[in-house]
Design a protein around this motif. Sequence first.
Motif, PDB file in Angstrom:
ATOM      1  N   UNK A   1       1.363 -13.495   0.352  1.00  0.00           N
ATOM      2  CA  UNK A   1       1.075 -13.603  -1.067  1.00  0.00           C
ATOM      3  C   UNK A   1       1.834 -14.724  -1.820  1.00  0.00           C
ATOM      4  N   UNK A   2       3.087 -14.796  -1.413  1.00  0.00           N
ATOM      5  CA  UNK A   2       4.076 -15.832  -1.976  1.00  0.00           C
ATOM      6  C   UNK A   2       3.676 -17.039  -1.387  1.00  0.00           C
ATOM      7  N   UNK A   3       3.284 -17.279  -0.195  1.00  0.00           N
ATOM      8  CA  UNK A   3       2.675 -18.362   0.508  1.00  0.00           C
ATOM      9  C   UNK A   3       1.616 -18.994  -0.131  1.00  0.00           C
ATOM     10  N   UNK A   4       0.830 -18.056  -0.493  1.00  0.00           N
ATOM     11  CA  UNK A   4      -0.768 -18.392  -1.053  1.00  0.00           C
ATOM     12  C   UNK A   4      -0.406 -18.843  -2.566  1.00  0.00           C
ATOM     13  N   UNK A   5       0.318 -18.237  -3.259  1.00  0.00           N
ATOM     14  CA  UNK A   5       0.662 -18.700  -4.634  1.00  0.00           C
ATOM     15  C   UNK A   5       1.334 -20.059  -4.772  1.00  0.00           C
ATOM     16  N   UNK A   6       2.210 -20.393  -3.744  1.00  0.00           N
ATOM     17  CA  UNK A   6       3.081 -21.525  -3.711  1.00  0.00           C
ATOM     18  C   UNK A   6       2.025 -22.892  -3.416  1.00  0.00           C
ATOM     19  N   UNK A   7       0.893 -22.566  -2.707  1.00  0.00           N
ATOM     20  CA  UNK A   7      -0.137 -23.295  -2.253  1.00  0.00           C
ATOM     21  C   UNK A   7      -1.002 -23.846  -3.418  1.00  0.00           C
ATOM     22  N   UNK A   8      -1.571 -22.882  -4.296  1.00  0.00           N
ATOM     23  CA  UNK A   8      -2.395 -23.363  -5.122  1.00  0.00           C
ATOM     24  C   UNK A   8      -1.569 -23.882  -6.514  1.00  0.00           C
ATOM     25  N   UNK A   9      -0.253 -23.517  -6.588  1.00  0.00           N
ATOM     26  CA  UNK A   9       0.532 -24.174  -7.633  1.00  0.00           C
ATOM     27  C   UNK A   9       1.165 -25.515  -7.301  1.00  0.00           C
TER      28      UNK A   9
END
Length: 311
Positions: A97-105
Amino acid sequence: MKKISVFLILIITLLLSETSYSYENFIIHKINNEIITEYDVKKEANYLRALNPNLKNLDILKLTKLALNSIVREKIKKIELEKNNSLGENLDDPMVLSTFESVYKNIGIKNEDEFEQYLKKFNISIKWTKMKLEIESLWNSLIYNKYRNQVSIDKEEIRKSLKKDIKLRKTQKKILLSEIVIKFNSNQDFLSLTKMIEESIAEIGFSNTANTHSISGSANKGGKIGWINQTSLSPKILTEIKDLVNGEYTKPIKIDSNFLILKIEDSVITNVQIDLEEALNKRILNERNKQLDQFSTIFFNRVKKNIIIDG
């Protein structure tokens, strides 16, 4: 001739209208028991364009090659990970989820709902995207667990260098960095390799060159590393970038068996009191990540040697 014919068919079908599905199940590659179809490559190209808008300027031939190479790398990682993991069951893992969030941000999107709407424009689902990022997250965990005891960091030497650096500094500089990491071996001509990279940057830009040629994990993001405090960088890197202005990039920097090219995308200077321990921890983390990236490349190449790639 067979490989050339397959690639030509792939290019031709990608140039056809999106309503044409004649070749969408045409098998391009087989990685052990994992297959890659023309449809997979088209979807991967959409995914890469979604995560790196600069790729819209990349011609279809280079984008297709990039997408194909991206899938091959992912399939190889997936095969290795499936030996000890049940893929698809870790989508709610905090690391994923942390990786996912960093991708869209990283592309300026505020939340998951907004990202979901954005991905729909590329015919991509949230779940499919998380499954891809699950593979990257688990791979990074595998590398960390496998090599963390081999990471060699001289904490006191870094502290000494940092103290010296801070004494000369009344301001703190933050730098937005991008990178291209080039694998180099003794059979290559360094000047020819450098010329090829420089010509590529001149033709398609730094970001697209990172997508196409970099072996780093940042390649799919156009080489973007993110904002880094200057005090977090090693003295060697600081020496190479100290005279650069925004938009400029370094000559190739020798890092073990690879060469690194860094670009300053942006920078800001603030008058702050630098926390020695915080700066020390960041520099240590930066050095640890650099070494783990090198171990990741070594292990990936070792895994690849034991995998059958047809096509």
